[in-house]
Design a protein around this motif. Structure first.
Motif, PDB file in Angstrom:
ATOM      1  N   PRO A  65      41.900  39.090  34.039  1.00 59.25           N
ATOM      2  CA  PRO A  65      40.854  39.055  34.278  1.00 59.25           C
ATOM      3  C   PRO A  65      40.529  39.787  35.694  1.00 59.25           C
ATOM      4  O   PRO A  65      39.132  39.867  35.589  1.00 59.25           O
ATOM      5  CB  PRO A  65      40.718  37.636  34.308  1.00 59.25           C
ATOM      6  CG  PRO A  65      42.221  37.063  34.415  1.00 59.25           C
ATOM      7  CD  PRO A  65      42.742  37.975  33.801  1.00 59.25           C
ATOM      8  N   TRP A  66      41.362  40.012  36.469  1.00 60.11           N
ATOM      9  CA  TRP A  66      41.076  40.600  37.591  1.00 60.11           C
ATOM     10  C   TRP A  66      40.569  42.109  37.375  1.00 60.11           C
ATOM     11  O   TRP A  66      39.487  42.600  37.595  1.00 60.11           O
ATOM     12  CB  TRP A  66      42.262  40.704  38.492  1.00 60.11           C
ATOM     13  CG  TRP A  66      41.967  41.389  39.890  1.00 60.11           C
ATOM     14  CD1 TRP A  66      42.622  42.615  40.055  1.00 60.11           C
ATOM     15  CD2 TRP A  66      40.997  41.089  40.800  1.00 60.11           C
ATOM     16  NE1 TRP A  66      42.298  42.823  41.480  1.00 60.11           N
ATOM     17  CE2 TRP A  66      41.241  42.131  41.687  1.00 60.11           C
ATOM     18  CE3 TRP A  66      39.942  40.156  41.090  1.00 60.11           C
ATOM     19  CZ2 TRP A  66      40.622  42.286  43.006  1.00 60.11           C
ATOM     20  CZ3 TRP A  66      39.256  40.388  42.137  1.00 60.11           C
ATOM     21  CH2 TRP A  66      39.486  41.360  43.209  1.00 60.11           C
TER      22      TRP A  66
ATOM     23  N   LEU B 274      29.563  39.602  40.954  1.00 59.78           N
ATOM     24  CA  LEU B 274      30.910  40.147  40.970  1.00 59.78           C
ATOM     25  C   LEU B 274      32.057  39.293  41.942  1.00 59.78           C
ATOM     26  O   LEU B 274      32.908  39.052  41.688  1.00 59.78           O
ATOM     27  CB  LEU B 274      31.071  41.394  41.021  1.00 59.78           C
ATOM     28  CG  LEU B 274      32.400  42.278  40.760  1.00 59.78           C
ATOM     29  CD1 LEU B 274      32.686  41.955  39.262  1.00 59.78           C
ATOM     30  CD2 LEU B 274      32.438  43.711  41.130  1.00 59.78           C
ATOM     31  N   ILE B 275      31.355  38.972  43.042  1.00 57.72           N
ATOM     32  CA  ILE B 275      31.939  38.101  43.946  1.00 57.72           C
ATOM     33  C   ILE B 275      32.251  36.705  43.309  1.00 57.72           C
ATOM     34  O   ILE B 275      33.393  35.931  43.355  1.00 57.72           O
ATOM     35  CB  ILE B 275      31.386  38.051  45.283  1.00 57.72           C
ATOM     36  CG1 ILE B 275      31.093  39.257  45.949  1.00 57.72           C
ATOM     37  CG2 ILE B 275      31.904  36.984  46.450  1.00 57.72           C
ATOM     38  CD1 ILE B 275      32.590  39.912  46.398  1.00 57.72           C
ATOM     39  N   LEU B 276      31.259  36.180  42.703  1.00 55.35           N
ATOM     40  CA  LEU B 276      31.483  34.803  42.176  1.00 55.35           C
ATOM     41  C   LEU B 276      32.514  34.933  41.207  1.00 55.35           C
ATOM     42  O   LEU B 276      33.373  33.802  41.049  1.00 55.35           O
ATOM     43  CB  LEU B 276      30.184  34.408  41.407  1.00 55.35           C
ATOM     44  CG  LEU B 276      30.079  32.839  41.007  1.00 55.35           C
ATOM     45  CD1 LEU B 276      30.371  31.825  41.900  1.00 55.35           C
ATOM     46  CD2 LEU B 276      29.038  32.795  40.128  1.00 55.35           C
ATOM     47  N   ILE B 277      32.519  35.964  40.229  1.00 53.35           N
ATOM     48  CA  ILE B 277      33.630  36.336  39.247  1.00 53.35           C
ATOM     49  C   ILE B 277      35.026  36.053  39.962  1.00 53.35           C
ATOM     50  O   ILE B 277      36.131  35.767  39.632  1.00 53.35           O
ATOM     51  CB  ILE B 277      33.586  37.157  38.221  1.00 53.35           C
ATOM     52  CG1 ILE B 277      32.475  37.037  37.342  1.00 53.35           C
ATOM     53  CG2 ILE B 277      34.702  37.583  37.568  1.00 53.35           C
ATOM     54  CD1 ILE B 277      31.742  38.397  36.654  1.00 53.35           C
ATOM     55  N   THR B 278      35.088  37.151  41.060  1.00 58.66           N
ATOM     56  CA  THR B 278      36.301  37.072  41.899  1.00 58.66           C
ATOM     57  C   THR B 278      36.787  35.699  42.318  1.00 58.66           C
ATOM     58  O   THR B 278      38.124  35.417  42.206  1.00 58.66           O
ATOM     59  CB  THR B 278      36.189  38.127  42.894  1.00 58.66           C
ATOM     60  OG1 THR B 278      35.699  39.216  42.363  1.00 58.66           O
ATOM     61  CG2 THR B 278      37.552  38.168  43.948  1.00 58.66           C
ATOM     62  N   PHE B 279      35.862  34.941  43.013  1.00 57.85           N
ATOM     63  CA  PHE B 279      36.460  33.587  43.422  1.00 57.85           C
ATOM     64  C   PHE B 279      36.860  32.769  42.169  1.00 57.85           C
ATOM     65  O   PHE B 279      37.875  32.195  42.325  1.00 57.85           O
ATOM     66  CB  PHE B 279      35.361  33.005  44.178  1.00 57.85           C
ATOM     67  CG  PHE B 279      35.271  33.449  45.569  1.00 57.85           C
ATOM     68  CD1 PHE B 279      36.204  34.015  46.110  1.00 57.85           C
ATOM     69  CD2 PHE B 279      33.925  33.645  46.107  1.00 57.85           C
ATOM     70  CE1 PHE B 279      35.871  34.450  47.530  1.00 57.85           C
ATOM     71  CE2 PHE B 279      33.542  33.969  47.233  1.00 57.85           C
ATOM     72  CZ  PHE B 279      34.618  34.538  48.114  1.00 57.85           C
TER      73      PHE B 279
ATOM     74  N   VAL C 297      38.376  33.804  39.527  1.00 57.61           N
ATOM     75  CA  VAL C 297      39.520  34.274  39.167  1.00 57.61           C
ATOM     76  C   VAL C 297      40.647  33.775  39.890  1.00 57.61           C
ATOM     77  O   VAL C 297      41.883  33.441  39.643  1.00 57.61           O
ATOM     78  CB  VAL C 297      39.535  35.669  38.974  1.00 57.61           C
ATOM     79  CG1 VAL C 297      40.887  36.383  38.684  1.00 57.61           C
ATOM     80  CG2 VAL C 297      38.625  36.146  37.670  1.00 57.61           C
ATOM     81  N   MET C 298      40.165  33.640  41.252  1.00 56.84           N
ATOM     82  CA  MET C 298      41.238  33.535  42.161  1.00 56.84           C
ATOM     83  C   MET C 298      41.675  31.844  42.208  1.00 56.84           C
ATOM     84  O   MET C 298      42.600  31.468  42.249  1.00 56.84           O
ATOM     85  CB  MET C 298      40.972  33.823  43.720  1.00 56.84           C
ATOM     86  CG  MET C 298      40.890  35.480  43.975  1.00 56.84           C
ATOM     87  SD  MET C 298      40.372  35.993  45.719  1.00 56.84           S
ATOM     88  CE  MET C 298      39.737  34.315  46.475  1.00 56.84           C
ATOM     89  N   LEU C 299      40.752  31.248  41.929  1.00 55.64           N
ATOM     90  CA  LEU C 299      40.669  29.825  41.852  1.00 55.64           C
ATOM     91  C   LEU C 299      41.529  29.271  40.767  1.00 55.64           C
ATOM     92  O   LEU C 299      42.166  28.273  40.598  1.00 55.64           O
ATOM     93  CB  LEU C 299      39.413  29.037  42.152  1.00 55.64           C
ATOM     94  CG  LEU C 299      38.871  29.310  43.421  1.00 55.64           C
ATOM     95  CD1 LEU C 299      37.371  28.807  43.582  1.00 55.64           C
ATOM     96  CD2 LEU C 299      39.918  28.559  44.545  1.00 55.64           C
ATOM     97  N   THR C 300      41.376  30.030  39.649  1.00 59.88           N
ATOM     98  CA  THR C 300      41.827  29.614  38.249  1.00 59.88           C
ATOM     99  C   THR C 300      43.176  29.996  37.778  1.00 59.88           C
ATOM    100  O   THR C 300      43.673  29.619  36.748  1.00 59.88           O
ATOM    101  CB  THR C 300      40.917  29.649  37.226  1.00 59.88           C
ATOM    102  OG1 THR C 300      40.469  31.067  36.984  1.00 59.88           O
ATOM    103  CG2 THR C 300      39.598  28.850  37.455  1.00 59.88           C
TER     104      THR C 300
END
Length: 88
Positions: free
Chosen positions: A28-29, A67-72, A74-77
Protein backbone atom coordinates in the motif's frame (compact mmCIF):
# COMPACT_ATOMS: atom_id res chain seq x y z
CA UNK A 1 2.89 22.92 -31.40
CA UNK A 2 4.77 19.66 -31.77
CA UNK A 3 6.44 20.14 -28.37
CA UNK A 4 3.06 20.51 -26.70
CA UNK A 5 1.91 17.27 -28.30
CA UNK A 6 5.05 15.45 -27.17
CA UNK A 7 4.69 16.82 -23.62
CA UNK A 8 1.01 15.85 -23.54
CA UNK A 9 1.79 12.32 -24.74
CA UNK A 10 4.59 11.98 -22.19
CA UNK A 11 2.42 13.07 -19.26
CA UNK A 12 -0.49 10.97 -20.52
CA UNK A 13 1.78 7.93 -20.50
CA UNK A 14 2.99 8.80 -16.99
CA UNK A 15 -0.60 9.19 -15.80
CA UNK A 16 -1.71 5.87 -17.26
CA UNK A 17 1.36 3.96 -16.04
CA UNK A 18 1.13 5.29 -12.49
CA UNK A 19 -2.64 4.71 -12.34
CA UNK A 20 -2.08 1.14 -13.47
CA UNK A 21 0.64 0.81 -10.83
CA UNK A 22 -1.78 2.02 -8.12
CA UNK A 23 -4.10 -0.86 -8.93
CA UNK A 24 -1.46 -3.56 -9.40
CA UNK A 25 0.91 -2.86 -6.49
CA UNK A 26 0.64 -5.16 -3.51
CA UNK A 27 2.36 -2.80 -1.08
CA UNK A 28 0.00 0.00 0.00
CA UNK A 29 2.90 2.41 0.52
CA UNK A 30 4.08 2.08 -3.09
CA UNK A 31 0.49 2.32 -4.26
CA UNK A 32 0.07 5.60 -2.37
CA UNK A 33 3.26 7.00 -3.89
CA UNK A 34 2.10 6.09 -7.38
CA UNK A 35 -1.23 7.74 -6.62
CA UNK A 36 0.71 10.92 -5.85
CA UNK A 37 2.51 10.67 -9.18
CA UNK A 38 -0.81 10.19 -10.99
CA UNK A 39 -2.37 13.19 -9.26
CA UNK A 40 0.65 15.38 -10.00
CA UNK A 41 0.59 14.45 -13.66
CA UNK A 42 -3.12 15.28 -13.80
CA UNK A 43 -2.22 18.70 -12.40
CA UNK A 44 0.20 19.10 -15.30
CA UNK A 45 -2.66 18.36 -17.68
CA UNK A 46 -4.64 21.17 -16.05
CA UNK A 47 -1.70 23.51 -16.68
CA UNK A 48 -1.77 22.48 -20.35
CA UNK A 49 -5.42 23.52 -20.42
CA UNK A 50 -4.51 26.95 -18.95
CA UNK A 51 -6.35 26.17 -15.70
CA UNK A 52 -3.55 27.03 -13.29
CA UNK A 53 -5.87 27.59 -10.33
CA UNK A 54 -7.42 24.15 -10.72
CA UNK A 55 -3.93 22.65 -11.01
CA UNK A 56 -2.85 24.40 -7.82
CA UNK A 57 -5.95 23.16 -5.98
CA UNK A 58 -5.29 19.66 -7.32
CA UNK A 59 -1.83 19.74 -5.80
CA UNK A 60 -2.84 21.33 -2.51
CA UNK A 61 -6.01 19.35 -1.83
CA UNK A 62 -5.40 15.96 -3.36
CA UNK A 63 -1.65 15.53 -3.27
CA UNK A 64 -1.19 17.51 -0.07
CA UNK A 65 -4.25 16.40 1.86
CA UNK A 66 -5.51 13.08 0.62
CA UNK A 67 -2.07 11.58 0.09
CA UNK A 68 -0.96 12.56 3.60
CA UNK A 69 -4.15 11.01 4.98
CA UNK A 70 -3.46 7.80 3.08
CA UNK A 71 0.12 7.83 4.35
CA UNK A 72 -1.05 8.09 7.97
CA UNK A 73 -3.61 5.33 7.43
CA UNK A 74 -0.94 3.04 5.96
CA UNK A 75 1.46 3.79 8.81
CA UNK A 76 -1.16 3.15 11.48
CA UNK A 77 -2.57 -0.06 10.03
CA UNK A 78 0.55 -1.90 8.91
CA UNK A 79 1.74 -4.67 11.15
CA UNK A 80 5.37 -5.36 11.83
CA UNK A 81 6.44 -8.83 10.79
CA UNK A 82 8.45 -10.12 13.71
CA UNK A 83 9.45 -13.66 14.48
CA UNK A 84 9.08 -13.22 18.20
CA UNK A 85 6.59 -15.46 19.95
CA UNK A 86 4.65 -13.92 22.80
CA UNK A 87 4.67 -16.22 25.80
CA UNK A 88 1.89 -15.98 28.34
Amino acid sequence: MIYELIAFALFAAITLASALGVVLMRDPWHSALLLGVALLSIAVHFVFLAAEFVAMMQILVYVGGVLILITFAVMLTQREDTDEVVQA
